[in-house]
Scaffold this motif. Structure first.
Motif, PDB file in Angstrom:
ATOM      1  N   PRO A 284       0.801  -1.230   0.000  1.00  0.00           N
ATOM      2  CA  PRO A 284       0.000   0.000   0.000  1.00  0.00           C
ATOM      3  C   PRO A 284       0.834   1.279   0.000  1.00  0.00           C
ATOM      4  O   PRO A 284       0.344   2.330  -0.413  1.00  0.00           O
TER       5      PRO A 284
ATOM      6  N   SER B 116       2.766   1.111  -4.032  1.00  0.00           N
ATOM      7  CA  SER B 116       2.021   0.755  -5.242  1.00  0.00           C
ATOM      8  C   SER B 116       2.016   1.912  -6.238  1.00  0.00           C
ATOM      9  O   SER B 116       2.105   3.089  -5.851  1.00  0.00           O
ATOM     10  N   PRO B 117       1.910   1.627  -7.536  1.00  0.00           N
ATOM     11  CA  PRO B 117       1.838   2.709  -8.532  1.00  0.00           C
ATOM     12  C   PRO B 117       0.709   3.700  -8.237  1.00  0.00           C
ATOM     13  O   PRO B 117       0.878   4.908  -8.426  1.00  0.00           O
ATOM     14  N   LYS B 118      -0.423   3.211  -7.761  1.00  0.00           N
ATOM     15  CA  LYS B 118      -1.555   4.084  -7.454  1.00  0.00           C
ATOM     16  C   LYS B 118      -1.218   5.050  -6.327  1.00  0.00           C
ATOM     17  O   LYS B 118      -1.494   6.264  -6.419  1.00  0.00           O
ATOM     18  N   THR B 119      -0.607   4.543  -5.246  1.00  0.00           N
ATOM     19  CA  THR B 119      -0.241   5.411  -4.129  1.00  0.00           C
ATOM     20  C   THR B 119       0.818   6.419  -4.545  1.00  0.00           C
ATOM     21  O   THR B 119       0.762   7.596  -4.157  1.00  0.00           O
TER      22      THR B 119
ATOM     23  N   LYS C 280       1.275   7.714  -7.456  1.00  0.00           N
ATOM     24  CA  LYS C 280       0.652   8.735  -8.297  1.00  0.00           C
ATOM     25  C   LYS C 280      -0.274   9.651  -7.505  1.00  0.00           C
ATOM     26  O   LYS C 280      -0.254  10.878  -7.675  1.00  0.00           O
ATOM     27  N   GLN C 281      -1.073   9.061  -6.629  1.00  0.00           N
ATOM     28  CA  GLN C 281      -2.120   9.835  -5.962  1.00  0.00           C
ATOM     29  C   GLN C 281      -1.681  10.492  -4.661  1.00  0.00           C
ATOM     30  O   GLN C 281      -2.280  11.495  -4.254  1.00  0.00           O
TER      31      GLN C 281
ATOM     32  N   LYS D 114       3.450  11.719  -5.330  1.00  0.00           N
ATOM     33  CA  LYS D 114       3.989  12.589  -6.378  1.00  0.00           C
ATOM     34  C   LYS D 114       3.902  14.064  -5.996  1.00  0.00           C
ATOM     35  O   LYS D 114       4.860  14.829  -6.196  1.00  0.00           O
TER      36      LYS D 114
ATOM     37  N   GLN E 202      -0.618   6.262   4.779  1.00  0.00           N
ATOM     38  CA  GLN E 202      -0.062   5.307   3.823  1.00  0.00           C
ATOM     39  C   GLN E 202       1.463   5.224   3.896  1.00  0.00           C
ATOM     40  O   GLN E 202       2.098   4.689   2.990  1.00  0.00           O
TER      41      GLN E 202
ATOM     42  N   TRP F 220       8.670   1.949  -8.687  1.00  0.00           N
ATOM     43  CA  TRP F 220       7.687   2.926  -9.179  1.00  0.00           C
ATOM     44  C   TRP F 220       7.925   4.300  -8.560  1.00  0.00           C
ATOM     45  O   TRP F 220       7.819   5.321  -9.243  1.00  0.00           O
TER      46      TRP F 220
ATOM     47  N   CYS G  93       9.015   7.804 -10.575  1.00  0.00           N
ATOM     48  CA  CYS G  93       8.224   9.024 -10.424  1.00  0.00           C
ATOM     49  C   CYS G  93       9.087  10.163  -9.901  1.00  0.00           C
ATOM     50  O   CYS G  93       9.098  11.265 -10.474  1.00  0.00           O
TER      51      CYS G  93
END
Length: 386
Positions: free
Chosen positions: A92, A95-98, A100-101, A104, A201, A341, A345
């Protein structure tokens, strides 16, 4: 001990530039014992790619290894189900989602603060004056150690890196490493009450929520700091140097013909920030005509594999347009870097483009010396900003 052919090195010369020795090993003895390192080295890309996955032989479990002794048994020193369970627990955060959201925007805010501090200056060192801070601020956010000064984050990371590479057994380096791990533990202890009350997170928080024992959580945070500060720092400063030393590629990026992601991925192949990964031989095994014995120490030399002449068209040349799909910069097996990831980023989407946008006339002011073989990067990158 393995019966691999012996390759002698000059440790100081190897630290300054390991590539000539590694090239000779690939050509003459791709699996070689290096007495100065006390280890057998695998240097060809395909041998590394295939054998890193054989965890029953090439074990990450190293109870007597420097990392385990100095930092605790983190998930990088486990194989099979225990390793998978801890990777799942930290997912968690990484992860790519974390990324990015959540991360970043925080990466960009940290880079902006570092760039603001450079405003009005004529010269700078991209390692100490930019990359070090950007990487440390990103790591503070992701670990949850927002109570740690970014300079201290860099200090403790370097101290652990030095300790884990202290194969000569220098007592001063070991003592400094213990001081650094103690600092991390104090900062974790300070943050625990808040994170237990208000989970987020961050790496500390998601491990607590997953029910990992506190000792395991602390070991994994130390692992993240040892691998999440120096390597991005060195890649930010090193990739910036590579672009300034090869202005044709900087122009290609500005023209839209090459992406910053291509720049970062090629730099990570060409000057691998993580140059090797150690393993313990768990059972007698023959590979490439060499017999490895139980408890032998072995190094997978990622930095060598990434310059393998049989795999890459221009292995010793920085060329962001060449095919590097076979690169093993982040590893090749179950221990593939969990922070990949986040690194992509931070470096390709934030740190590099923001630097060159803020200072479009930036130029090298002097030579940039490099050092290291287990972990490699520029010692300083002197630039003129305007």
């Amino acid at each position: 001990m393995s019966n691999a052919p012996v390759h002698e090195i000059d440790p100081k010369a190897f630290w300054r530039d390991p590539y000539p020795d590694l090239a000779r090993m690939r050509a003459e003895a791709p699996i070689a014992y290096v007495p100065q390192l006390g280890a057998t080295l695998i240097t060809r890309r395909d041998d590394i790619f295939v054998n890193e996955k054989k965890i029953e032989v090439f074990s990450s479990h190293q109870p007597e290894g420097l990392m385990t002794i100095l930092m605790g048994e983190n998930m990088m020193r486990k194989d099979g189900a225990p390793h998978v369970a801890e990777r799942r627990a930290i997912f968690p955060t990484v992860s790519p989602k974390t990324v990015k959201q959540v991360w970043k925007d925080q990466f960009a805010a940290g880079a902006a603060r570092a760039l603001d501090r450079l405003h009005g200056r004529d010269t700078a060192d991209l390692v100490k004056d930019y990359a070090m801070e950007v990487s440390a601020e990103a790591l503070k956010s992701m670990t949850g150690l927002i109570n740690m000064d970014w300079r201290e984050m860099d200090r403790v990371s370097q101290g652990m890196i030095d300790g884990c590479a202290n194969y000569a057994g220098d007592p001063a380096i070991e003592a400094h490493c213990h001081d650094c791990t103690a600092s991390i533990d104090r900062h974790i202890t300070e943050r625990l009450p808040e994170l237990r009350k208000a989970p987020d997170q961050s790496l500390i928080s998601v491990q607590i929520e997953a029910g990992l024992p506190e000792a395991q959580m602390r070991a994994n945070v130390k692992l993240a700091i040892s691998g999440g500060q120096n390597e991005p720092r060195d890649a930010i400063a090193g990739a910036a140097w590579a672009m300034l030393a090869h202005p044709e590629w900087l122009e290609a990026v500005r023209a839209g013909d090459v992406s910053w992601l291509q720049v970062f991925e090629e730099y990570a192949r060409w000057i691998s920030p993580i140059g090797m990964s150690p393993r313990r031989i768990a059972q007698r095994h023959e590979v490439g005509g060499v017999t490895l014995e139980p408890e032998d120490r072995l190094f997978f030399m990622f930095g060598s594999g990434n310059r393998d002449e049989s795999v890459f068209a221009r292995p010793d040349v920085f060329d962001p347009t060449q095919d590097i799909s076979a690169a093993i910069s982040f590893g090749a097996g179950p221990h593939f870097c969990a922070g990949a990831w986040a690194s992509r980023c931070l470096i390709a989407e934030v740190a590099l483009p923001m630097l060159f946008e803020r200072f479009p006339k930036i130029a090298l002011a002097d030579e940039a010396p490099f050092g290291g073989w287990a972990f490699r990067g520029p010692l300083n990158v002197p630039v003129r900003l305007n």
